[in-house]
Design a protein around this motif. Structure first.
Motif, PDB file in Angstrom:
ATOM      1  N   THR A 194       0.854  -1.199   0.000  1.00 56.31           N
ATOM      2  CA  THR A 194       0.000   0.000   0.000  1.00 56.31           C
ATOM      3  C   THR A 194       0.889   1.247   0.000  1.00 56.31           C
ATOM      4  OG1 THR A 194      -1.707  -1.178   1.214  1.00 56.31           O
ATOM      5  CG2 THR A 194      -1.810   1.225   1.269  1.00 56.31           C
ATOM      6  N   ALA A 195       0.541   2.219  -0.875  1.00 58.08           N
ATOM      7  CA  ALA A 195       1.379   3.417  -1.026  1.00 58.08           C
ATOM      8  C   ALA A 195       0.508   4.661  -0.919  1.00 58.08           C
ATOM      9  CB  ALA A 195       2.083   3.374  -2.386  1.00 58.08           C
ATOM     10  N   PRO A 196       1.100   5.822  -0.615  1.00 49.93           N
ATOM     11  CA  PRO A 196       0.321   7.060  -0.534  1.00 49.93           C
ATOM     12  C   PRO A 196      -0.222   7.479  -1.902  1.00 49.93           C
ATOM     13  CG  PRO A 196       2.552   7.360   0.348  1.00 49.93           C
ATOM     14  CD  PRO A 196       2.523   6.027  -0.326  1.00 49.93           C
ATOM     15  N   GLU A 197      -1.267   8.303  -1.886  1.00 49.29           N
ATOM     16  CA  GLU A 197      -1.865   8.806  -3.124  1.00 49.29           C
ATOM     17  C   GLU A 197      -0.788   9.425  -4.016  1.00 49.29           C
ATOM     18  OE1 GLU A 197      -5.131  11.461  -2.432  1.00 49.29           O
ATOM     19  OE2 GLU A 197      -5.294  12.029  -4.530  1.00 49.29           O
ATOM     20  N   GLY A 203      -4.422   4.983 -11.866  1.00 47.15           N
ATOM     21  CA  GLY A 203      -4.840   6.371 -12.037  1.00 47.15           C
ATOM     22  C   GLY A 203      -3.783   7.243 -12.697  1.00 47.15           C
ATOM     23  N   ARG A 204      -2.533   6.751 -12.757  1.00 47.60           N
ATOM     24  CA  ARG A 204      -1.451   7.542 -13.358  1.00 47.60           C
ATOM     25  C   ARG A 204      -0.896   6.898 -14.613  1.00 47.60           C
ATOM     26  NH1 ARG A 204       3.293   8.537 -10.801  1.00 47.60           N
ATOM     27  NH2 ARG A 204       3.264   6.514  -9.772  1.00 47.60           N
ATOM     28  N   SER A 205      -1.415   5.702 -14.935  1.00 45.38           N
ATOM     29  CA  SER A 205      -0.895   4.978 -16.093  1.00 45.38           C
ATOM     30  C   SER A 205      -1.697   5.368 -17.325  1.00 45.38           C
ATOM     31  CB  SER A 205      -0.960   3.467 -15.837  1.00 45.38           C
ATOM     32  OG  SER A 205      -0.127   3.124 -14.757  1.00 45.38           O
ATOM     33  N   VAL A 206      -1.370   6.551 -17.859  1.00 47.69           N
ATOM     34  CA  VAL A 206      -2.193   7.120 -18.920  1.00 47.69           C
ATOM     35  C   VAL A 206      -2.150   6.297 -20.211  1.00 47.69           C
ATOM     36  CG1 VAL A 206      -2.120   9.471 -18.018  1.00 47.69           C
ATOM     37  CG2 VAL A 206      -0.320   8.696 -19.563  1.00 47.69           C
TER      38      VAL A 206
END
Ligand SMILES: CCCCCCCCCC(=O)SCCNC(=O)CCNC(=O)[C@H](O)C(C)(C)COP(=O)(O)OP(=O)(O)OC[C@H]1O[C@@H](n2cnc3c(N)ncnc32)[C@H](O)[C@@H]1OP(=O)(O)O
Length: 215
Positions: free
Chosen positions: A76-79, A85-88
């Motif tokens: 588990t990692a911080p936002e 959500g970042r893998s465009v």
């Protein structure tokens, strides 16, 4: 939220994103296996809502799902520090929450995305669930605002008109744009259509630029 695109012309306050963390697109799309993991999990979602296995198979599936959760839990990692959500480069930016659609156009004049609603997204009688259309539109409106060079904004209201039953497993197109800007307010609209232009739903929303530190 995500500052993931280069802009040549930006709103004067573009760099101010309320209290959002600034984080970037993942150029590796989560690495060589992440897209495969997300797709496998989407297939599991499809099957979880559409299969009726016998109890011994359910027990086996539960054990495997619990083992998978236990495998991932230590990471588990911080936002902003995980690829979802970042893998465009992946459908739905690699987020299981998002519809697995692909952005085809992303610029100041608007955003267009294509994809299908899957079995997981079914509501009643074979059609897409009414709740997944606002999800599609809301995410699109976030991208439209971002692509237009506006600072990160939150949805004040979102109005959907359901014009026609939205089919599953059918290639569809959603496209929208900024209609009007008034101070912190960005008025946006979009249409969900079949490739031949048949209108399935349209939506309009008000996106409001966050104030400094606003969550
Ligand atoms: C690359 C991807 C990038 C993705 C970006 C992220 C996109 C995320 C999109 C979302 O889904 S956000 C989640 C859903 N939305 C929320 O949870 C928002 C919850 N509401 C709030 O946080 C606040 O209400 C909000 C920040 C939207 C506004 O509160 P403020 O106190 O900052 O503003 P204010 O209430 O003073 O309203 C500013 C203006 O908007 C108007 N307004 C606000 N809400 C309205 C409303 N519902 N209808 C009509 N007008 C509205 C308000 O009248 C006013 O107009 P004027 O400036 O002309 O006086």
């Amino acid at each position: 939220m995500q500052v993931m695109t280069e802009h040549t012309e930006r709103d004067g306050d573009y760099e101010h994103h309320g209290g959002f963390p600034v984080y970037a697109a993942d150029p590796d799309n989560g690495g060589p296996h992440f897209g495969r993991l997300v797709e496998a999990l989407r297939t599991v979602q499809d099957l979880a809502v559409s299969t009726a296995p016998p109890p011994e198979v359910i027990a086996q599936a539960a054990e495997q799902a619990e083992a998978l959760a236990a495998l991932l839990a230590p990471y588990t990692a911080p936002e902003g520090h995980y690829p979802a959500g970042r893998s465009v480069g992946l459908p739905g930016r690699g987020s299981l929450l998002m519809l697995p659609w692909t952005v085809e156009k992303f610029d100041r004049t608007g955003v267009r995305s294509t994809g299908v609603f899957r079995r997981y997204h079914m509501g009643g009688n074979g059609a897409a669930h009414g709740g997944v259309l606002p999800l599609l539109f809301d995410d699109l409106f976030g991208m439209i605002t971002h692509a237009a060079g506006r600072p990160i904004s939150r949805t004040g209201y979102l109005h959907v008109n359901y014009r026609k039953i939205t089919p599953l497993e059918t290639p569809l197109v959603v496209e929208g744009r900024v209609d009007r800007v008034d101070g912190r307010k960005t008025f946006v609209s979009a249409r969900l259509t079949e490739p031949d232009g048949t209108l399935l739903a349209d939506a309009e929303a008000l996106m409001i630029v966050l104030l400094p530190g606003q969550p």
